[in-house]
Design a protein around this motif. Structure first.
Motif, short mmCIF file in Angstrom:
data_model
loop_
_atom_site.label_atom_id
_atom_site.label_comp_id
_atom_site.label_asym_id
_atom_site.label_seq_id
_atom_site.Cartn_x
_atom_site.Cartn_y
_atom_site.Cartn_z
N SER A 1 61.56 -31.99 -111.04
CA SER A 1 61.58 -30.66 -111.61
C SER A 1 60.87 -30.65 -112.94
O SER A 1 60.22 -29.91 -113.33
N ILE B 1 59.11 -26.18 -99.28
CA ILE B 1 59.54 -27.45 -99.56
C ILE B 1 61.12 -27.95 -99.48
O ILE B 1 61.60 -28.98 -99.21
N ILE B 2 61.97 -26.83 -99.63
CA ILE B 2 63.31 -27.08 -99.39
C ILE B 2 63.70 -27.36 -97.73
O ILE B 2 64.36 -28.27 -97.43
N VAL C 1 69.77 -30.26 -104.86
CA VAL C 1 68.50 -29.79 -105.22
C VAL C 1 68.52 -28.88 -106.06
O VAL C 1 67.59 -28.77 -107.20
N HIS D 1 67.34 -28.95 -110.35
CA HIS D 1 66.75 -27.97 -111.16
C HIS D 1 67.36 -27.52 -112.30
O HIS D 1 66.82 -27.56 -113.47
N GLU E 1 60.00 -20.50 -106.02
CA GLU E 1 58.72 -21.07 -105.48
C GLU E 1 59.08 -22.05 -104.38
O GLU E 1 58.16 -22.40 -103.58
N ASP E 2 59.98 -22.77 -104.58
CA ASP E 2 60.44 -24.18 -103.66
C ASP E 2 61.01 -23.32 -102.51
O ASP E 2 60.58 -23.73 -101.16
#
Length: 282
Positions: free
Chosen positions: A43, A117-118, A131, A135, A111-112
């Motif tokens: 991040s 991407i998650i 995750v 952030h 955005e993730d």
């Protein structure tokens, strides 16, 4: 003397053709803390690449502080306890800076989620908590850097703190607690929003909270119908704590009330983000 060949049994012949690999003790799989650290580094790297958002998170609080000090400061009466308006407004700007910086977390999480991407992280057995914690950790680092920059500008325009060592420690504790709490709230908003644009819009309320508080003007100067909300919202005790501690004044129970608010917001945000992550990644 020639060596005598040793006949191979079927089992030994098979072993000769396919030698068994040596037994190597397996290492422990990375835990959530390792995952969160890696996610925080990711991040931060993404933040450095997104220089526009980083510059705005620094420039906007500084611009607002300069506008209030030089444009409106002379027209706002804050009482005899403050020599100049800059001595009154800086604590509120520090909380405003935390709100602006934390708001970018919502956009990053959204955005993730939108970019898929998650799903890749989940295929690597990375859970939702690491995750989001990554952030939040990156947001905390960005916010602390922005706070130091804003505080440096405040010193240049005349802010002169008079805090004790214990006061500085308590100031740092309150600021970090609110940065972490606001960042987790932003992470939950990022999971709730369906697009990065919507996430940015939802976080406006967080950035708005310092205005109906004692950040820029005494609550007594506000309309009567606003007093109840301004006195009992979560940002006011934090601002009163920072102002009193930085100026070496008595603060009473304000820091503990502020930390209780931050702890409550953090607990609710973590629980909500866990539920929202499971819903969004079904």
């Amino acid at each position: 003397m020639p060596e005598t060949a040793v006949p191979l049994t079927p089992r030994s012949a098979r072993s000769a053709r396919f030698p068994r690999a040596p037994l190597v003790p397996l290492g422990r799989a990375p835990g959530p803390l390792t995952h969160a650290t890696v996610m925080a580094g990711r991040s931060l790297r993404v933040s450095l690449r997104n220089s526009d958002a980083l510059i705005m998170s620094l420039a906007l609080p500084i611009m607002l502080m300069l506008i209030f000090v030089y444009f409106f400061g002379g027209a706002i009466e804050t009482g005899a306890a403050h020599d100049s308006y800059v001595m009154y407004v800086v604590p509120g700007v520090l909380l405003l800076c935390a709100g602006f910086g934390a708001a970018t977390t919502a956009t990053a999480v959204s955005e993730d989620m939108k970019g898929g991407i998650i799903d890749r992280f989940r295929s690597l057995d990375v859970g939702g908590t690491p995750v989001l914690a990554g952030h939040v950790a990156a947001s905390t680092v960005r916010n602390l850097f922005a706070t130091v920059v804003v505080f440096g500008v405040a010193l240049l325009i005349g802010f002169r703190p008079a805090a004790s060592w214990s006061g500085w420690l308590l100031v740092a504790t309150v600021l970090i607690a609110y940065i972490v709490a606001l960042s987790w709230i932003s992470a939950a908003i990022g999971l709730l929003a369906r697009s990065p644009e919507a996430a940015s819009g939802f976080t406006f309320f967080m950035s708005f909270l310092p205005y109906p508080s004692s950040a820029f003007a005494p609550i007594e100067k506000m309309p009567g119908w606003l007093h109840g909300f301004a006195e009992n919202q979560p940002i006011t005790p934090a601002i009163e704590s920072l102002r009193g501690l930085l100026l070496g004044q008595q603060v009473g129970n304000a820091p503990w009330i502020a930390l209780a608010w931050a702890g409550g917001m953090l607990a609710v945000a973590i629980a909500a983000s866990g539920v929202l992550f499971r819903i969004r990644t079904r």
